[in-house]
Enzyme design. Sequence first.
Site, PDB file in Angstrom:
ATOM      1  N   GLU A 287     -10.051  19.898 -48.160  1.00 45.60           N
ATOM      2  CA  GLU A 287      -8.814  20.582 -47.553  1.00 45.60           C
ATOM      3  C   GLU A 287      -8.151  21.246 -48.564  1.00 45.60           C
ATOM      4  OE1 GLU A 287      -7.058  20.854 -44.881  1.00 45.60           O
ATOM      5  OE2 GLU A 287      -7.055  19.309 -43.501  1.00 45.60           O
ATOM      6  N   ASP A 288      -7.359  22.375 -47.990  1.00 44.94           N
ATOM      7  CA  ASP A 288      -6.441  23.310 -48.849  1.00 44.94           C
ATOM      8  C   ASP A 288      -5.292  22.436 -49.354  1.00 44.94           C
ATOM      9  OD1 ASP A 288      -5.751  23.284 -46.322  1.00 44.94           O
ATOM     10  OD2 ASP A 288      -5.383  25.314 -46.036  1.00 44.94           O
TER      11      ASP A 288
ATOM     12  N   LYS B  85       1.222  17.291 -51.196  1.00 44.95           N
ATOM     13  CA  LYS B  85       2.679  17.051 -51.297  1.00 44.95           C
ATOM     14  C   LYS B  85       3.023  15.625 -51.029  1.00 44.95           C
ATOM     15  CE  LYS B  85       3.867  21.649 -48.941  1.00 44.95           C
ATOM     16  NZ  LYS B  85       4.389  22.075 -47.682  1.00 44.95           N
TER      17      LYS B  85
ATOM     18  N   ASP C 206      -0.116  17.540 -46.375  1.00 42.68           N
ATOM     19  CA  ASP C 206       1.411  17.867 -46.276  1.00 42.68           C
ATOM     20  C   ASP C 206       1.585  16.256 -45.710  1.00 42.68           C
ATOM     21  OD1 ASP C 206       3.903  18.883 -46.076  1.00 42.68           O
ATOM     22  OD2 ASP C 206       3.429  19.404 -44.018  1.00 42.68           O
TER      23      ASP C 206
HETATM   24  P1  IMP Z   1      -0.424  18.085 -42.318  1.00 45.52           P
HETATM   25  O1  IMP Z   1      -1.264  17.842 -41.016  1.00 45.52           O
HETATM   26  O2  IMP Z   1       1.041  17.806 -42.115  1.00 45.52           O
HETATM   27  O3  IMP Z   1      -0.924  17.037 -43.476  1.00 45.52           O
HETATM   28  O4  IMP Z   1      -0.564  19.311 -42.644  1.00 45.52           O
HETATM   29  C1  IMP Z   1      -1.852  20.123 -43.088  1.00 45.52           C
HETATM   30  C2  IMP Z   1      -1.912  21.523 -42.563  1.00 45.52           C
HETATM   31  O5  IMP Z   1      -0.750  22.008 -42.631  1.00 45.52           O
HETATM   32  C3  IMP Z   1      -2.575  22.245 -43.701  1.00 45.52           C
HETATM   33  O6  IMP Z   1      -4.369  22.195 -43.518  1.00 45.52           O
HETATM   34  C4  IMP Z   1      -2.136  23.325 -43.658  1.00 45.52           C
HETATM   35  O7  IMP Z   1      -2.856  24.376 -42.708  1.00 45.52           O
HETATM   36  C5  IMP Z   1      -0.735  23.412 -43.131  1.00 45.52           C
HETATM   37  N1  IMP Z   1       0.156  23.492 -44.215  1.00 45.52           N
HETATM   38  C6  IMP Z   1       0.915  22.412 -44.643  1.00 45.52           C
HETATM   39  N2  IMP Z   1       1.798  22.667 -45.723  1.00 45.52           N
HETATM   40  C7  IMP Z   1       1.582  23.994 -46.010  1.00 45.52           C
HETATM   41  C8  IMP Z   1       2.107  24.919 -46.945  1.00 45.52           C
HETATM   42  O8  IMP Z   1       3.035  24.747 -47.839  1.00 45.52           O
HETATM   43  N3  IMP Z   1       1.646  26.159 -46.705  1.00 45.52           N
HETATM   44  C9  IMP Z   1       0.767  26.513 -45.908  1.00 45.52           C
HETATM   45  N4  IMP Z   1       0.203  25.891 -44.959  1.00 45.52           N
HETATM   46  C10 IMP Z   1       0.726  24.485 -44.836  1.00 45.52           C
END
Ligand code: IMP
Length: 179
Positions: free
Chosen positions: A103-104, A135, A107
């Site tokens: 994963e990049d 994060k 969040d």
């Molecule tokens: P999660 O499902 O909330 O963990 O978010 C993960 C996805 O949201 C990642 O794969 C990113 O595509 C996007 N994302 C979350 N935070 C950021 C950020 O700070 N910058 C850009 N993309 C983000």
Amino acid sequence: MPETIQVLDKTFVKYITDKQIEEAIQRVADQINEDYKNDTPIVLITLNGAVFFAVDLLKRIKVPCRVTCVKVASYSGTQSTNKVQNLIGLTEDLTGQRVLVIEDIVDTGRTYSHLVEMLKSTGLRDMRIATLTYKPDAYKLDLPIHYVGISIPNKFIVGYGLDYNGYGRNYNNIYQVVE
Ligand code: IMP
Ligand code: MG
């Protein structure tokens, strides 16, 4: 003055340098090479953002492995949405395999939990995740994050694969939004 960039309607300031990214990737690669030294994992890259990290990481992975991609999406603009969409599905047979998800960014963890759900019924042996950025203040799951490049505060970033509405991926460094 720290370098700033403009992506669509937002200004971002340089936050993590290419040098720091490279060091973080080497650290993660060293851990993976150690942990998987007797294994042949399947590396699962999550498109699109993780491609940049995955390429640089894989060049440092010394264990025999296969590589495949999936595409899920949960973000709209700078906000995570509750709905995670499956855009490109899994084609590999994962029965008995060790799967390493790349994963990049992690969040809230929604995308990660969606992946866990998606992979649960595949008969895989073991699943781990390696993420370039994480994060911790936004993360809402109990699931462990096995390999973390760089932990960051709960602020939106772009660059090195990370996008704002599709733009900003093609920077060497990572930039943080200016609010
Ligand atoms: P999660 O499902 O909330 O963990 O978010 C993960 C996805 O949201 C990642 O794969 C990113 O595509 C996007 N994302 C979350 N935070 C950021 C950020 O700070 N910058 C850009 N993309 C983000
Ligand atoms: Mg994205």
